[in-house]
Design a protein around this motif. Structure first.
Motif, mmCIF file in Angstrom:
data_model
loop_
_atom_site.group_PDB
_atom_site.id
_atom_site.type_symbol
_atom_site.label_atom_id
_atom_site.label_comp_id
_atom_site.label_asym_id
_atom_site.label_seq_id
_atom_site.Cartn_x
_atom_site.Cartn_y
_atom_site.Cartn_z
ATOM 1 N N VAL A 3 -11.141 30.445 62.466
ATOM 2 C CA VAL A 3 -10.073 31.506 63.181
ATOM 3 C C VAL A 3 -10.282 33.073 62.932
ATOM 4 O O VAL A 3 -10.428 33.037 61.454
ATOM 5 C CB VAL A 3 -8.579 30.965 62.820
ATOM 6 N N THR A 4 -10.114 33.677 63.619
ATOM 7 C CA THR A 4 -10.218 35.213 63.394
ATOM 8 C C THR A 4 -8.664 35.908 63.733
ATOM 9 O O THR A 4 -8.466 35.650 64.613
ATOM 10 C CB THR A 4 -11.208 35.850 64.123
ATOM 11 N N ILE A 5 -8.054 36.315 62.538
ATOM 12 C CA ILE A 5 -6.821 36.915 62.967
ATOM 13 C C ILE A 5 -6.842 38.532 62.975
ATOM 14 O O ILE A 5 -7.229 39.199 61.990
ATOM 15 C CB ILE A 5 -5.832 36.597 61.791
ATOM 16 N N ASP A 6 -6.333 39.226 64.071
ATOM 17 C CA ASP A 6 -6.557 40.562 64.212
ATOM 18 C C ASP A 6 -5.288 41.059 63.767
ATOM 19 O O ASP A 6 -4.157 40.797 64.135
ATOM 20 C CB ASP A 6 -6.676 40.865 65.568
ATOM 21 N N LEU A 7 -5.146 41.907 62.528
ATOM 22 C CA LEU A 7 -4.080 42.605 61.945
ATOM 23 C C LEU A 7 -3.840 43.842 62.353
ATOM 24 O O LEU A 7 -3.065 44.737 61.816
ATOM 25 C CB LEU A 7 -4.265 42.445 60.386
ATOM 26 N N ARG B 33 -0.196 43.431 59.712
ATOM 27 C CA ARG B 33 -0.138 42.011 60.010
ATOM 28 C C ARG B 33 -0.799 41.534 61.285
ATOM 29 O O ARG B 33 -1.198 42.119 62.060
ATOM 30 C CB ARG B 33 1.432 41.633 59.842
ATOM 31 N N GLY B 34 -0.855 39.965 61.473
ATOM 32 C CA GLY B 34 -1.466 39.592 62.389
ATOM 33 C C GLY B 34 -1.093 38.071 62.448
ATOM 34 O O GLY B 34 -0.887 37.538 61.531
ATOM 35 N N GLN B 35 -1.185 37.392 63.654
ATOM 36 C CA GLN B 35 -0.974 36.008 63.580
ATOM 37 C C GLN B 35 -1.630 35.143 64.725
ATOM 38 O O GLN B 35 -1.900 35.958 65.621
ATOM 39 C CB GLN B 35 0.516 35.829 63.632
ATOM 40 N N GLN B 36 -1.849 33.976 64.556
ATOM 41 C CA GLN B 36 -2.281 33.102 65.506
ATOM 42 C C GLN B 36 -1.914 31.701 65.538
ATOM 43 O O GLN B 36 -1.584 31.458 64.415
ATOM 44 C CB GLN B 36 -3.967 33.083 65.474
ATOM 45 N N THR B 37 -1.835 31.050 66.771
ATOM 46 C CA THR B 37 -1.444 29.649 66.920
ATOM 47 C C THR B 37 -2.812 29.046 67.049
ATOM 48 O O THR B 37 -3.617 29.358 67.851
ATOM 49 C CB THR B 37 -0.509 29.214 67.848
ATOM 50 N N ARG C 180 -8.944 42.544 59.927
ATOM 51 C CA ARG C 180 -9.109 41.421 60.301
ATOM 52 C C ARG C 180 -9.254 40.309 59.191
ATOM 53 O O ARG C 180 -9.658 40.839 58.086
ATOM 54 C CB ARG C 180 -10.004 41.185 61.281
ATOM 55 N N LEU C 181 -8.619 39.077 59.167
ATOM 56 C CA LEU C 181 -8.887 37.923 58.650
ATOM 57 C C LEU C 181 -9.595 36.962 59.216
ATOM 58 O O LEU C 181 -9.267 36.386 60.253
ATOM 59 C CB LEU C 181 -7.670 37.732 57.932
ATOM 60 N N ASP C 182 -10.718 36.504 58.690
ATOM 61 C CA ASP C 182 -11.550 35.504 58.968
ATOM 62 C C ASP C 182 -11.313 34.492 58.012
ATOM 63 O O ASP C 182 -11.554 34.482 56.877
ATOM 64 C CB ASP C 182 -13.139 35.710 59.155
ATOM 65 N N ALA C 183 -11.130 33.058 58.712
ATOM 66 C CA ALA C 183 -10.604 32.074 57.764
ATOM 67 C C ALA C 183 -11.049 30.841 58.468
ATOM 68 O O ALA C 183 -11.341 30.740 59.499
ATOM 69 C CB ALA C 183 -9.173 32.097 57.610
ATOM 70 N N VAL C 184 -11.000 29.794 57.550
ATOM 71 C CA VAL C 184 -10.949 28.344 58.246
ATOM 72 C C VAL C 184 -9.787 27.695 57.731
ATOM 73 O O VAL C 184 -9.561 27.684 56.479
ATOM 74 C CB VAL C 184 -12.221 27.537 57.546
ATOM 75 N N ALA C 185 -8.928 27.079 58.686
ATOM 76 C CA ALA C 185 -7.515 26.503 58.258
ATOM 77 C C ALA C 185 -7.528 25.289 58.807
ATOM 78 O O ALA C 185 -8.428 24.937 59.661
ATOM 79 C CB ALA C 185 -6.583 27.408 58.805
ATOM 80 N N PRO D 110 0.268 18.790 64.789
ATOM 81 C CA PRO D 110 -0.312 18.813 65.975
ATOM 82 C C PRO D 110 -0.659 20.359 66.241
ATOM 83 O O PRO D 110 -1.480 20.395 67.497
ATOM 84 C CB PRO D 110 0.640 18.123 66.919
ATOM 85 N N GLU D 111 -0.240 21.264 65.633
ATOM 86 C CA GLU D 111 -0.436 22.740 65.884
ATOM 87 C C GLU D 111 -0.128 23.523 64.528
ATOM 88 O O GLU D 111 0.746 23.007 63.723
ATOM 89 C CB GLU D 111 0.314 23.386 67.040
ATOM 90 N N MET D 112 -0.532 24.552 64.520
ATOM 91 C CA MET D 112 -0.495 25.249 63.275
ATOM 92 C C MET D 112 -0.470 26.906 63.697
ATOM 93 O O MET D 112 -1.353 27.449 64.371
ATOM 94 C CB MET D 112 -1.613 25.129 62.154
ATOM 95 N N ASP D 113 0.756 27.369 62.937
ATOM 96 C CA ASP D 113 0.863 29.015 63.100
ATOM 97 C C ASP D 113 0.062 29.497 61.727
ATOM 98 O O ASP D 113 0.448 29.002 60.795
ATOM 99 C CB ASP D 113 1.925 29.400 63.176
ATOM 100 N N LEU D 114 -0.792 30.531 61.845
ATOM 101 C CA LEU D 114 -1.155 31.255 60.753
ATOM 102 C C LEU D 114 -0.559 32.634 60.738
ATOM 103 O O LEU D 114 -1.042 33.398 61.847
ATOM 104 C CB LEU D 114 -2.552 31.121 60.824
ATOM 105 N N PHE D 115 0.010 33.213 59.878
ATOM 106 C CA PHE D 115 0.455 34.657 59.569
ATOM 107 C C PHE D 115 -0.241 35.175 58.682
ATOM 108 O O PHE D 115 -0.166 34.592 57.472
ATOM 109 C CB PHE D 115 2.114 34.746 59.483
ATOM 110 N N ALA D 116 -0.683 36.415 58.747
ATOM 111 C CA ALA D 116 -1.257 37.003 57.630
ATOM 112 C C ALA D 116 -0.785 38.774 57.466
ATOM 113 O O ALA D 116 -0.531 39.239 58.468
ATOM 114 C CB ALA D 116 -2.892 37.275 57.886
#
Length: 552
Positions: free
Chosen positions: A486-490, A472-476, A440-445, A450-456
């Motif tokens: 945000v926590t991204i599950d990879l 890999r993982g991703q969140q909107t 997982r990736l724990d981050a502050v973005a 108006p919206e943001m996608d984050l791909f790791a």
């Protein structure tokens, strides 16, 4: 603009099967092939597969699958789901599979060749149909083997009140109803993902074929909640022994890991769950033969033998001990299945890395650094890495077909040279590192959009610079503002990083066209006519990469 559509209808009936038109409770008849063991006229256990891809077609090679099962004494029943190929009824995703599965099981056990015991087997949508049938609690269903699938398969991302993030929309979410579930046939056509609005091209497609897709219209522009399980959640039904086959590189794996977590919360299901964790993608290409297409001849044993062993125990009562977990360690040179009592392995532990070097992160490889964090709780001043996301020039997906990722298994080093991709590389390891479990990736973005996608993406970097995907993982993030945790599950993996290789983390805001890029305007992704660049930010001081590893 002219839309080119290639239509694939039903293949020729198999000479090894007898087709029946099986009546459902509402009078609709479903085309159903029955394969019997050669020379065996006594009643016995049956394997049922219900799929939308043509029971006689080349794509899923059901006649050859059936031959493998019948040679081992099983009767096999393969059915086109409602509204597909030779079956009657409305072509509609998901909603009819529960009771159609029940009625088909009821028909099976009333045939002279059935002993009243049935199992279900299959991949993807025909893994989903197993869960649908299980939700009805039919007494004959004694075991099932859902592969690379999930109860929420294909579910469109919808914001949940109280949650700051949600899944990113995959292109296949809305395209699948336009190709596989438009009508009885398969319709192959291509969308130009650079031409907006995307929805206008769909209307051109409807004009070209002279009909609309009911499934698409129910989901566009905003999805109607489809009642997938009218008999109730499958997890509330009586537990059935289930062999969950999950691929490390399967793009649908998040749905199946979600099911796994749900099963662990239900004592009855938890006692009946078995895991088969393979180094495969959605199309069953193996990491141990990456770059080569998977065929039934080359993969039959690894594809079918675990299911047969499972059915032998739970349909025939054979006294064989099946490990609760079998898993592959990719990149180890040893494709054998390793047995374990639980997953993650009891000896596994979490190892944490921290990215740093904001300025270097946008200058290509090796980028910033990725170092083992000695104290994950230590407070440091913000270190902001920033980049511009432009949907008119998104970070491209590294493969043409994400379902067959390992068939291409690309070197991704070139993506790290883009200024809209953050890159962080760890020092090469002196000894091998075995990853085995969640990442997982724990981050502050944040973003000015108006919206943001984050791909790791987590990559294995070889000494020659080759960079290949591990996980890999991703969140909107709707309404991100300056800073959102945000926590991204990879996902999860079993992967050996050899000595001399390095881990690399990349972060971006697009992966197109596998995922529909955010237009930057806040509009619906399929309706937006234009795009606007957004400035994105990641606080490296608050970002941590956590991997589950085995002791060296």
């Amino acid at each position: 603009m002219t839309v080119s559509v290639q239509r694939t209808g039903p293949g020729p009936l198999s000479p090894d099967a007898v087709q029946h038109m099986v009546r459902m409770r509402d009078g609709v008849h479903l085309a159903t092939d029955v394969y019997l063991p050669p020379g065996d006229v006594t009643p016995g256990p049956t394997i049922l597969t219900r799929l939308p891809y043509d029971k006689c077609g080349e794509y899923t090679f059901m006649p050859r699958i059936a031959a493998y099962f019948t040679a081992r004494g099983y009767r096999m029943v393969v059915q086109d789901v409602r509204g597909k190929f030779r079956s009657e009824g409305e072509t509609l995703l998901f909603v009819n599979e529960a009771y159609d599965g029940y009625d088909t099981l009821e028909w099976v056990i009333n045939q002279p060749w059935s002993d009243g015991v049935a199992g279900m087997w299959g991949d993807s949508y025909y893994g989903y149909t197993q869960w649908a049938a299980a939700s009805t609690g039919h007494r004959a269903l004694k075991a099932m083997v859902p592969r690379v699938t999930g109860t929420r398969l294909g579910e469109l991302p919808v914001p949940v009140p109280g949650q700051r993030t949600h899944d990113v929309e995959m292109s296949v979410h809305r395209f699948y109803p336009l190709s596989m579930f438009h009508d009885r046939d398969i319709l192959d056509w291509e969308i130009d993902w650079t031409r907006r609005p995307l929805a206008a091209q769909v209307e051109e497609f409807f004009t070209a074929v002279g009909s609309r897709s009911a499934s698409y219209d129910l989901w566009f522009p905003h999805p109607v909640s489809l009642r997938r399980f009218p008999a109730g959640s499958p997890f509330d039904a009586p537990a059935v022994p289930v062999l969950m086959t999950i691929g490390w590189w399967d793009n649908c794996a998040p749905w199946q890991w979600s099911d796994h977590r749900e099963l662990r919360r239900r004592p009855g299901w938890a006692r009946n769950e078995y895991l088969l964790l393979e180094a495969i993608d959605h199309e069953n290409t193996s990491h141990f033969s990456a770059g080569e297409p998977a065929t039934v001849e080359t993969m039959a044993a690894r594809y079918l033998d675990p299911a047969i062993e499972f059915f032998d125990v739970f349909l025939r009562g054979r006294d064989t001990d099946i490990p609760r977990v079998r898993w592959q360690l990719a990149n180890s040179g040893d494709p054998s299945l390793r047995a374990a009592a639980a997953w993650p392995l009891p000896e596994a532990y979490e190892m944490v890395w921290r990215p740093s070097g904001a300025e270097a992160a946008v200058r290509g490889v090796p980028g910033g650094t990725l170092a083992v964090a000695p104290d994950v709780a230590s407070a440091t001043a913000p270190e902001i890495a920033s980049w511009t996301h432009d949907a008119a020039d998104p970070v491209p997906s590294p493969v043409i077909d994400p379902f067959a990722f390992l068939r291409e298994f690309p070197d991704e080093r070139h993506l790290a040279d883009r200024p809209d991709v953050l890159v962080f590389t760890a020092p090469a390891g002196a000894v091998p590192l075995d990853l085995a479990g969640p990442i997982r990736l724990d981050a502050v973005a944040g973003s000015d959009g108006p919206e943001m996608d984050l791909f790791a993406r987590l990559l294995d970097v070889a000494p020659d610079g080759t960079a290949r995907l591990i996980a890999r993982g991703q969140q909107t993030i709707p309404h991100p503002g300056d800073a959102v945790a945000v926590t991204i599950d990879l996902g999860q993996t079993g992967y050996r990083l050899p000595a001399g290789h390095a881990l690399r983390l990349t972060v971006a805001s697009s992966d197109a066209p596998e995922f529909v890029p955010a237009p930057g305007t806040g509009e619906h992704r399929w309706l937006a006519a234009g795009t606007r660049p957004n400035r994105q930010r990641l606080d490296l001081a608050a970002t941590r990469l956590t991997c589950t590893v085995l002791p060296s």
